[in-house]
Scaffold this motif. Sequence first.
Motif, PDB file in Angstrom:
ATOM      1  N   GLY A 198      17.197  27.031  49.581  1.00 56.81           N
ATOM      2  CA  GLY A 198      16.535  25.988  50.348  1.00 56.81           C
ATOM      3  C   GLY A 198      16.485  24.742  49.495  1.00 56.81           C
ATOM      4  O   GLY A 198      16.940  24.756  48.362  1.00 56.81           O
ATOM      5  N   PRO A 199      15.916  23.640  50.017  1.00 57.65           N
ATOM      6  CA  PRO A 199      15.795  22.433  49.201  1.00 57.65           C
ATOM      7  C   PRO A 199      14.894  22.742  48.010  1.00 57.65           C
ATOM      8  O   PRO A 199      13.795  23.275  48.181  1.00 57.65           O
ATOM      9  N   TRP A 277      24.921  22.507  46.690  1.00 58.60           N
ATOM     10  CA  TRP A 277      26.033  22.450  45.737  1.00 58.60           C
ATOM     11  C   TRP A 277      26.845  21.165  45.864  1.00 58.60           C
ATOM     12  O   TRP A 277      27.278  20.590  44.884  1.00 58.60           O
ATOM     13  N   ASN A 278      27.083  20.737  47.104  1.00 59.76           N
ATOM     14  CA  ASN A 278      28.009  19.637  47.395  1.00 59.76           C
ATOM     15  C   ASN A 278      27.381  18.291  47.043  1.00 59.76           C
ATOM     16  O   ASN A 278      26.409  17.863  47.673  1.00 59.76           O
ATOM     17  N   ALA A 444      19.588  21.988  53.982  1.00 64.55           N
ATOM     18  CA  ALA A 444      19.335  23.405  53.694  1.00 64.55           C
ATOM     19  C   ALA A 444      17.978  23.791  54.279  1.00 64.55           C
ATOM     20  O   ALA A 444      17.087  22.956  54.409  1.00 64.55           O
ATOM     21  N   VAL A 445      17.829  25.056  54.648  1.00 63.67           N
ATOM     22  CA  VAL A 445      16.594  25.541  55.261  1.00 63.67           C
ATOM     23  C   VAL A 445      15.935  26.546  54.324  1.00 63.67           C
ATOM     24  O   VAL A 445      16.597  27.436  53.791  1.00 63.67           O
ATOM     25  N   ILE A 451      24.397  25.759  51.235  1.00 59.76           N
ATOM     26  CA  ILE A 451      24.916  25.150  50.015  1.00 59.76           C
ATOM     27  C   ILE A 451      25.795  23.933  50.299  1.00 59.76           C
ATOM     28  O   ILE A 451      26.229  23.255  49.388  1.00 59.76           O
ATOM     29  N   GLY A 452      26.094  23.693  51.607  1.00 60.95           N
ATOM     30  CA  GLY A 452      26.823  22.480  51.976  1.00 60.95           C
ATOM     31  C   GLY A 452      28.296  22.498  51.635  1.00 60.95           C
ATOM     32  O   GLY A 452      28.918  21.443  51.521  1.00 60.95           O
ATOM     33  N   VAL A 453      28.854  23.674  51.471  1.00 62.88           N
ATOM     34  CA  VAL A 453      30.274  23.801  51.161  1.00 62.88           C
ATOM     35  C   VAL A 453      30.696  25.202  51.601  1.00 62.88           C
ATOM     36  O   VAL A 453      29.856  26.099  51.716  1.00 62.88           O
TER      37      VAL A 453
END
Length: 694
Positions: A198-199, A277-278, A444-445, A451-453
């Motif tokens: 998550g964040p 990550w991204n 992110a939740v 992770i954005g990728v």
Amino acid sequence: MKSRYCLYACLLLISACGQETEVVVYDDKAIADESQKAHWLAYGRTHDERRFSPSDQINTGNVADLKVDWFLDLPQDVGLVSTPLVVDGTLYFTGTMNVIRAVDAVTGELLWKYDPQVAKEIQGKRKIGWKHNRGISFYEGKLFAATWDGRLFALDATTGKELWTVRTFDIDQALYITGAPKAFKGKVLIGNGGTENGPSRGWVAAYDAETGAEAWKFHIVPGNPADGFENAAMEMAARTWTGEWWKHGGGGNAWHGFTYDAELDVVYIGTGNGSPWNRKIRSPEGGDNLFLCSIVALDPDTGEYRWHYQTTPGETWDYNSNMDIVLADLQIGDAGEEPVKAILHAPKNGFFYVINRKNGKLISAEPYVETTWATRIDIETGRPVEVPGARYETDAAYVTPNPYGAHSWHSMSFNPHTGLAYIPAMHYATNFSDEGIDLETFQAVKFSGGIGVNPLPAKSPRDYPASLIAWDPVKQEAAWQIPQQSGPNGGTLTTAGNLVFQGRADGRFVALDARTGEELWSFNAGLGITAAPITYELNGRQYVSILVGWGGGAAGLGAKYASQEFSPSHLGWDYGKHMRRLLTFSLEGRAEMPALPPPYFPEPIEAPDFMIDPALAQQGATAFGACVACHGLDAKAAGMAPDLRASQIVLDGESFASVVRAGALVARGMPANPEITDAELDALRHYIRKEARE
Ligand code: CA
């Protein structure tokens, strides 16, 4: 009775019955002492974290005679990844669900056990299902440990009595602790993990060893500038971020890699990767993103920033720098010159760093595995020379090392006699792409992560997934390397007997000649090993101890980000079939230990009456992403938890709900998921049954 092992600051006391009792106070001077052989006082043996012992009773000439001296069966444990401590003839270790045990280091007899009741603490709360812990810390008669759910506690080392407990983060935060705290100068340091959950905005905090009161806290990445900065270091760090990074937390979580330098009086922390990550999402206009993927030197008394060295500026591949920070004095110049006070560091990104620990300046860095993301590290600037396209700017990028890292938390050791560092290395690759991800709106939740990728498995750069590398930090080249057909493998121990010990994924515990890599001894433990061995001397006998209990993130994830051919699910280590154990060896050992059953591959249940709905199974496949860390990729378990394809519970909707939603098996490490709907439960069952049938 006088303690034979009393070496430091002994206080002579007269006990009630008139007998003389010596209370030994192991302070920083004692923990920094490289010469004593009786104890293993810190995570990496001493404050230098070298995992080097001056013991040479067991050596290259006689290690072939090493035998089991005593063993302790641990039927309730699953993943055992921790490094035990030995103090005054007592061996302490942490096991599954953070249970701490004290055993007689000569006989293996259990002296006491402390259970922090992790299952009770998290009951009904959502937690990321990692039940592992890497170690404990000792300081002046107290043991310190942290729980998966975020508590830090102190025990009386003699009795196991709890002295204090503090909660280091709210239980509703998507964070966890799997690491060993680090005790020094009357304080105990701890961080946490959770970058992927998550964040998350990482920090470390130090607590008073006597009382548990918070002494200081250091944030690793800056928060929202509108709220003001905690200190000048955060203000400086904020200039290396762009966009509205605070909405994503930023990451940097310090879950491993704390070293106290007793000589220079500095504490070093290894920091985590970005959240997410991204970098295109977290810091869209670029930037180095301090203090991600760095070694940060802090004042041990106040937590104030001293210096940093960033291994992966603007990271975007999960290349954290949480790996061991090992202290060594290296003769880098001519013989007449002062040895350099160095940090040795082999982070995930595949480069081996030698850093001057007086000022954080890079001395040298060379790749210890294949690195497709960067060709070299520029010595002038200290920065990597990146390969164009590696940041998956427009197309997918083949990247090695992969997110498991060229080296993770599996301990590296350093032998000052051979001058070599022994690295349990990995050789995996991943295809990185962010196609299909909306970079502008991605968020992110909490607990579900993000992770954005899209990291997809790719062919390994070598025909083996792992190796043991003996690295010369002065010449910056490998002295020797042993390819290994499975991984990840356990951490290393090295000794003045010119030996390197390592437990392996294939269940073999081996001793090698530290100078050449020649295998001199091997023992079949009957189960994959992930933990690192230790050694100690008592009553004139040298012992070597290791926990046997296949575990850890990469072990459970199987081939999620790597080539399927090297999936650890092929090893056949089973959750219920293979007994977890603490093994101790000596040259005089004569214990008879029952062999474990051979590798076991569960048969999926047939269940022809279960009608699989393909659409539901598809939905379930996505939801199962939260389960793979324990239950394995494609629902093929790798020894961390039951293989669900062979589970009766999945066939019965009510039983399944009671376990997955209500947490009926929380005590065994299966978290409750109170928010999960009936439809989601159903989809999961259809997916698992589809995998079982295939
Ligand atoms: Ca990470």
